[in-house]
Design an enzyme around this catalytic site. Structure first.
Site, PDB file in Angstrom:
ATOM      1  CG  ASP A   1      26.718  27.816  55.961  1.00 35.61           C
ATOM      2  OD1 ASP A   1      26.686  28.821  56.857  1.00 35.61           O
ATOM      3  OD2 ASP A   1      25.803  27.123  55.568  1.00 35.61           O
TER       4      ASP A   1
ATOM      5  CE  LYS B   1      21.968  32.692  56.658  1.00 37.68           C
ATOM      6  NZ  LYS B   1      21.998  32.659  55.509  1.00 37.68           N
TER       7      LYS B   1
HETATM    8  O1  MRU Z   1      21.132  30.104  54.824  1.00 38.42           O
HETATM    9  P1  MRU Z   1      20.969  28.875  55.719  1.00 38.42           P
HETATM   10  O2  MRU Z   1      19.920  28.901  56.669  1.00 38.42           O
HETATM   11  O3  MRU Z   1      21.252  27.662  55.016  1.00 38.42           O
HETATM   12  O4  MRU Z   1      22.379  29.184  56.402  1.00 38.42           O
HETATM   13  C1  MRU Z   1      22.613  28.308  57.726  1.00 38.42           C
HETATM   14  C2  MRU Z   1      23.628  29.178  58.426  1.00 38.42           C
HETATM   15  O5  MRU Z   1      24.158  29.985  58.144  1.00 38.42           O
HETATM   16  C3  MRU Z   1      23.911  28.033  59.578  1.00 38.42           C
HETATM   17  O6  MRU Z   1      24.414  28.766  60.490  1.00 38.42           O
HETATM   18  C4  MRU Z   1      25.150  27.166  59.035  1.00 38.42           C
HETATM   19  O7  MRU Z   1      24.706  26.381  57.880  1.00 38.42           O
HETATM   20  C5  MRU Z   1      25.773  26.502  59.933  1.00 38.42           C
HETATM   21  S1  MRU Z   1      25.079  24.999  60.897  1.00 38.42           S
HETATM   22  C6  MRU Z   1      24.901  24.085  59.533  1.00 38.42           C
END
Ligand code: MRU
Length: 369
Positions: free
Chosen positions: A248, A259
């Site tokens: 992110d 995540k």
């Molecule tokens: O909370 P989310 O579902 O938006 O988190 C997404 C993630 O952590 C992904 O692994 C991350 O965005 C990397 S891929 C775009």
């Protein structure tokens, strides 16, 4: 990517009516495939905040289209003020993925370069489409770089199945197309390389078991969903050849926010000599931040931890998992320090997770930070 054999992106302007933006409502997957219309700034802000759309790349693309819808709504006599308000509103929806702020700033710059209101609106639509196309293109290139790595492992294993573990959903659904962590897998599979994916369920929102499993299934990729704590055991048992996750926000020194739970997988990978790669487009690099400890970590509502969602009697329902009076904490992301990352797979190639490694691929960023 394909859904029931039909090609989709995750966000697009409705053909012939580009005042409506369409997305896949990811809250309903894998049980229902629902396309949702977004018609206003508020619709987009809500869709991001409540995770109808999620994943760093898609959040960035949605914010780009959100700025375009805001431009359509903005009163002519206070256009610029309205757009600044829209920018703050979108940036405030989710704090960790840097793509969101990057897209919003890019839109403000594109609109500032044009004087008429009509021209600003056209520039915003063009820029939103550019952001989406670029995201898709970068993911495809990430796929090409990552493919070489999977091919090498497959050769070393004499064509036996390459087992890849992934966390959360850094797939097609987290971007506009292809995904970052999944793009090399899709390409390898397409080239006939035998692959199998261990899919972390990714509590509490279950991006892995609901989304990654669904999208891999749609492309016909062999995969197995595992409870979040299983990865360490599989690595000890020699059942994981490679970990690929998304990001992110990655600092200019290579620390990776992703995540919640990603850090634990990286620790287990280090202990077991399993390569741990992060696949990310450069739009996820925060050039102004040096240390992962400076990345804002989103905390979401406790109901996402206390309840689970699933299909029952044909309806999507939520059920309570905990004593109703227990408190729950819901940290959305954690930071994996660069020293635990084997390499970053970007649209320009694979590099070491370090400032030196990143700047070799992005020398034009040498002056920042
Ligand atoms: O909370 P989310 O579902 O938006 O988190 C997404 C993630 O952590 C992904 O692994 C991350 O965005 C990397 S891929 C775009």
């Amino acid at each position: 990517m394909n859904v029931n054999g039909r090609r989709y992106r995750t966000i697009w302007a409705r053909p012939g009516h580009d005042k409506v933006i369409q997305v896949i409502d990811q809250r309903q997957l894998p049980h229902k495939f629902v396309v949702e219309d977004l018609k206003s700034l508020d619709d987009v802000a809500r869709a991001i905040k409540e995770m109808h759309v999620r994943g760093a790349g898609l959040i960035g693309a949605a914010a780009g289209f959100g700025m375009y819808l805001a431009a359509l709504e903005a009163p002519k006599h206070r256009f610029d003020d309205f757009m600044l308000m829209a920018a703050e509103k979108l940036k405030g929806t989710r704090p960790t993925a840097v793509n969101l702020a990057v897209s919003v700033e890019r839109q403000l710059k594109a609109m500032a370069a044009v004087s008429s209101t009509g021209g600003k609106i056209s520039a915003a639509l063009e820029t939103a489409k550019e952001i989406a196309d670029e995201d898709s293109d970068y993911c495809m290139r990430i796929g090409e770089h990552g493919l070489k790595m999977i091919r090498d492992i497959s050769k070393k294993k004499k064509g036996k199945v390459v087992n890849i573990l992934t966390h959360c959903n850094a797939g097609w659904l987290a971007f506009v197309d292809y995904g970052s962590a999944t793009a090399p897998i899709y390409l390898a599979f397409g080239k006939g390389i035998k692959v199998h994916v261990w899919v972390d369920e990714t509590r509490p929102w279950n991006q892995g078991s609901r989304l990654t499993a669904w999208e891999l299934g749609q492309q016909g990729i062999p995969h197995t969903v595992i409870a979040d704590n299983t990865g360490g055991h599989l690595m000890q048992s020699g059942l994981v050849d490679l970990v690929i996750v998304g990001s992110d926000r990655t600092t200019r020194t290579g620390d990776v926010a992703n995540k919640i739970g990603t850090y634990l997988k990286a620790l287990a990978a280090k202990d077991n000599n399993v390569p741990f790669y992060v696949a990310l487009p450069s739009s996820s690099i925060d050039w102004n931040t040096r240390s992962g400890s400076d990345i804002p970590i989103e905390q979401r509502g406790e109901e996402e931890v206390k309840f689970a969602q699933g299909l029952s009697d044909g309806k999507i329902r939520k059920i309570l998992l905990t004593p109703s009076s227990s408190r729950a904490a819901n940290y959305g992301f954690d930071v994996t320090p660069a020293r635990l990352v084997t390499g970053l797979i970007t649209e320009r190639g694979i590099c070491q997770a370090s400032e030196k490694g990143i700047l070799k691929l992005f020398p034009e960023r040498g002056g920042n930070g």
